[in-house]
Design a protein around this motif. Structure first.
Motif, PDB file in Angstrom:
ATOM      1  N   GLU A 101      20.659   8.329 -14.243  1.00 49.44           N
ATOM      2  CA  GLU A 101      21.115   8.512 -15.615  1.00 49.44           C
ATOM      3  C   GLU A 101      21.410  10.000 -15.806  1.00 49.44           C
ATOM      4  O   GLU A 101      20.524  10.787 -16.111  1.00 49.44           O
ATOM      5  N   GLY A 102      22.652  10.379 -15.627  1.00 48.11           N
ATOM      6  CA  GLY A 102      23.012  11.794 -15.687  1.00 48.11           C
ATOM      7  C   GLY A 102      22.374  12.543 -14.541  1.00 48.11           C
ATOM      8  O   GLY A 102      22.483  12.149 -13.387  1.00 48.11           O
ATOM      9  N   ASP A 103      21.643  13.619 -14.869  1.00 47.36           N
ATOM     10  CA  ASP A 103      20.963  14.385 -13.828  1.00 47.36           C
ATOM     11  C   ASP A 103      19.532  13.896 -13.602  1.00 47.36           C
ATOM     12  O   ASP A 103      18.776  14.514 -12.849  1.00 47.36           O
ATOM     13  N   LYS A 104      19.162  12.788 -14.259  1.00 48.93           N
ATOM     14  CA  LYS A 104      17.832  12.220 -14.083  1.00 48.93           C
ATOM     15  C   LYS A 104      17.883  11.070 -13.074  1.00 48.93           C
ATOM     16  O   LYS A 104      18.686  10.152 -13.198  1.00 48.93           O
ATOM     17  N   ARG A 105      17.035  11.148 -12.075  1.00 45.15           N
ATOM     18  CA  ARG A 105      16.985  10.117 -11.046  1.00 45.15           C
ATOM     19  C   ARG A 105      15.556   9.624 -10.926  1.00 45.15           C
ATOM     20  O   ARG A 105      14.622  10.429 -10.777  1.00 45.15           O
ATOM     21  N   THR A 106      15.384   8.311 -11.012  1.00 40.96           N
ATOM     22  CA  THR A 106      14.058   7.693 -10.984  1.00 40.96           C
ATOM     23  C   THR A 106      13.907   6.818  -9.754  1.00 40.96           C
ATOM     24  O   THR A 106      14.839   6.125  -9.352  1.00 40.96           O
ATOM     25  N   ALA A 107      12.712   6.835  -9.166  1.00 47.74           N
ATOM     26  CA  ALA A 107      12.380   5.936  -8.062  1.00 47.74           C
ATOM     27  C   ALA A 107      11.120   5.178  -8.434  1.00 47.74           C
ATOM     28  O   ALA A 107      10.188   5.735  -9.026  1.00 47.74           O
ATOM     29  N   GLU A 108      11.098   3.905  -8.104  1.00 48.17           N
ATOM     30  CA  GLU A 108       9.931   3.067  -8.381  1.00 48.17           C
ATOM     31  C   GLU A 108       9.125   2.891  -7.109  1.00 48.17           C
ATOM     32  O   GLU A 108       9.672   2.610  -6.039  1.00 48.17           O
ATOM     33  N   PHE A 109       7.820   3.041  -7.228  1.00 52.06           N
ATOM     34  CA  PHE A 109       6.939   2.921  -6.063  1.00 52.06           C
ATOM     35  C   PHE A 109       6.018   1.735  -6.229  1.00 52.06           C
ATOM     36  O   PHE A 109       5.448   1.502  -7.289  1.00 52.06           O
ATOM     37  N   GLY A 110       5.878   0.965  -5.143  1.00 50.92           N
ATOM     38  CA  GLY A 110       4.920  -0.124  -5.109  1.00 50.92           C
ATOM     39  C   GLY A 110       4.152  -0.078  -3.809  1.00 50.92           C
ATOM     40  O   GLY A 110       4.660   0.398  -2.792  1.00 50.92           O
ATOM     41  N   VAL A 111       2.925  -0.574  -3.812  1.00 50.83           N
ATOM     42  CA  VAL A 111       2.075  -0.468  -2.620  1.00 50.83           C
ATOM     43  C   VAL A 111       1.196  -1.691  -2.479  1.00 50.83           C
ATOM     44  O   VAL A 111       0.787  -2.300  -3.466  1.00 50.83           O
ATOM     45  N   SER A 112       0.942  -2.074  -1.251  1.00 52.03           N
ATOM     46  CA  SER A 112       0.009  -3.167  -0.972  1.00 52.03           C
ATOM     47  C   SER A 112      -0.810  -2.784   0.250  1.00 52.03           C
ATOM     48  O   SER A 112      -0.306  -2.168   1.188  1.00 52.03           O
ATOM     49  N   VAL A 113      -2.090  -3.133   0.217  1.00 51.99           N
ATOM     50  CA  VAL A 113      -3.009  -2.848   1.317  1.00 51.99           C
ATOM     51  C   VAL A 113      -3.798  -4.114   1.620  1.00 51.99           C
ATOM     52  O   VAL A 113      -4.300  -4.776   0.707  1.00 51.99           O
ATOM     53  N   LEU A 114      -3.892  -4.468   2.898  1.00 53.06           N
ATOM     54  CA  LEU A 114      -4.662  -5.643   3.270  1.00 53.06           C
ATOM     55  C   LEU A 114      -6.126  -5.466   2.901  1.00 53.06           C
ATOM     56  O   LEU A 114      -6.671  -4.362   2.936  1.00 53.06           O
ATOM     57  N   GLU A 115      -6.774  -6.568   2.570  1.00 51.55           N
ATOM     58  CA  GLU A 115      -8.170  -6.520   2.148  1.00 51.55           C
ATOM     59  C   GLU A 115      -9.057  -5.856   3.199  1.00 51.55           C
ATOM     60  O   GLU A 115      -9.977  -5.104   2.866  1.00 51.55           O
ATOM     61  N   SER A 116      -8.772  -6.099   4.474  1.00 54.40           N
ATOM     62  CA  SER A 116      -9.597  -5.556   5.555  1.00 54.40           C
ATOM     63  C   SER A 116      -9.519  -4.043   5.671  1.00 54.40           C
ATOM     64  O   SER A 116     -10.358  -3.422   6.329  1.00 54.40           O
ATOM     65  N   ALA A 117      -8.521  -3.437   5.033  1.00 50.59           N
ATOM     66  CA  ALA A 117      -8.309  -1.990   5.176  1.00 50.59           C
ATOM     67  C   ALA A 117      -8.529  -1.230   3.875  1.00 50.59           C
ATOM     68  O   ALA A 117      -8.239  -0.038   3.809  1.00 50.59           O
ATOM     69  N   ARG A 118      -9.043  -1.878   2.858  1.00 54.36           N
ATOM     70  CA  ARG A 118      -9.224  -1.193   1.586  1.00 54.36           C
ATOM     71  C   ARG A 118     -10.431  -0.265   1.603  1.00 54.36           C
ATOM     72  O   ARG A 118     -11.353  -0.441   2.376  1.00 54.36           O
ATOM     73  N   GLY A 119     -10.389   0.724   0.743  1.00 54.90           N
ATOM     74  CA  GLY A 119     -11.458   1.702   0.676  1.00 54.90           C
ATOM     75  C   GLY A 119     -11.289   2.839   1.656  1.00 54.90           C
ATOM     76  O   GLY A 119     -12.197   3.650   1.828  1.00 54.90           O
ATOM     77  N   GLU A 120     -10.134   2.938   2.302  1.00 50.00           N
ATOM     78  CA  GLU A 120      -9.889   3.983   3.301  1.00 50.00           C
ATOM     79  C   GLU A 120      -8.847   5.000   2.835  1.00 50.00           C
ATOM     80  O   GLU A 120      -8.417   5.850   3.615  1.00 50.00           O
ATOM     81  N   GLY A 121      -8.414   4.904   1.587  1.00 53.06           N
ATOM     82  CA  GLY A 121      -7.456   5.865   1.058  1.00 53.06           C
ATOM     83  C   GLY A 121      -6.026   5.615   1.471  1.00 53.06           C
ATOM     84  O   GLY A 121      -5.162   6.489   1.306  1.00 53.06           O
TER      85      GLY A 121
END
Length: 222
Positions: A101-121
């Protein structure tokens, strides 16, 4: 605000495994490409019903996930991944560029982590990599959308200083980005080089293990 499903929105749930700091290997984030599509599919199909609810806003069947993965355009968007020793994708970040939108550029971020690997940052590392890529591709605003009960996504948003808006059980988070500079460009280059090297080592170790295992029946027979 009505329920919406966006291209990049991918959740991580809140459970975490007890894991000592000493036992944690650093999460190295590698940029993915079309060759990784099958591993991406395996990653998303491994999400349980609650994770799929967070991801799509409803519990979806496998064929919806298959269609999502099949239609990811690696030339238009950027996808990042974290691999374990078996070259399984334990975490995936999807950075989708929205119309400028003009000089404004937006990016959308999404993330998924398997249950076995959670809590590791892993989710945080994926977000940080997406943020630096956004800066280096002239994005001025990084955006996340998720259910407001997704406490891990909310933690990432608050930790990074994003502005968060809540409505009808959903949340939108916005982060204004600084322009790219020499340090951001070099930092991303070094991160990618480290992740590629790490992946090569893991692939070599896996191949060596397969070769060793192939000799085991013959050795036992002898």
């Amino acid at each position: 605000m009505t329920q919406t499903t966006t291209r990049a929105n991918q959740p991580i749930a809140t459970s975490a495994r007890p894991l000592s700091i000493a036992a944690r290997a650093p999460a190295l984030v590698r940029e993915l490409n079309v060759i990784d599509r099958e591993r991406l599919l395996a990653h998303f199909l491994a999400l349980d019903a609650d994770d799929r609810l967070l991801r799509f806003g409803q519990i979806v069947p496998d064929h919806v996930i298959e269609n999502y993965v099949r239609t990811i355009d690696f030339k238009r968007d950027t996808v990042f991944g974290v691999f374990d020793a078996k070259l399984q994708l334990t975490g995936v970040g999807h950075l989708a560029y929205l119309p400028a939108e003009g000089d404004k550029r937006t990016a959308e971020f999404g993330v998924s982590v398997l249950e076995s690997a959670r809590g590791e940052g892993i989710g945080t590392k994926l977000f940080e990599r997406a943020a630096i890529r956004s800066r280096n591709t002239h994005v001025t605003m990084l955006y996340m959308h998720c259910l407001s009960r997704n406490s891990t996504m909310m933690h990432i948003a608050r930790k990074s200083g994003m502005k968060i808006e809540y409505a009808y059980g959903e949340a939108d988070a916005y982060l204004t980005l600084k322009p790219a500079d020499q340090s951001s460009i070099i930092a991303e280059m070094l991160q990618e080089q480290a992740a590629v090297f790490d992946y090569a080592l893991k692939r070599q170790a896996r191949n060596a293990s397969k070769i060793f295992e192939s000799f085991m029946p013959a050795a036992e027979a002898a």
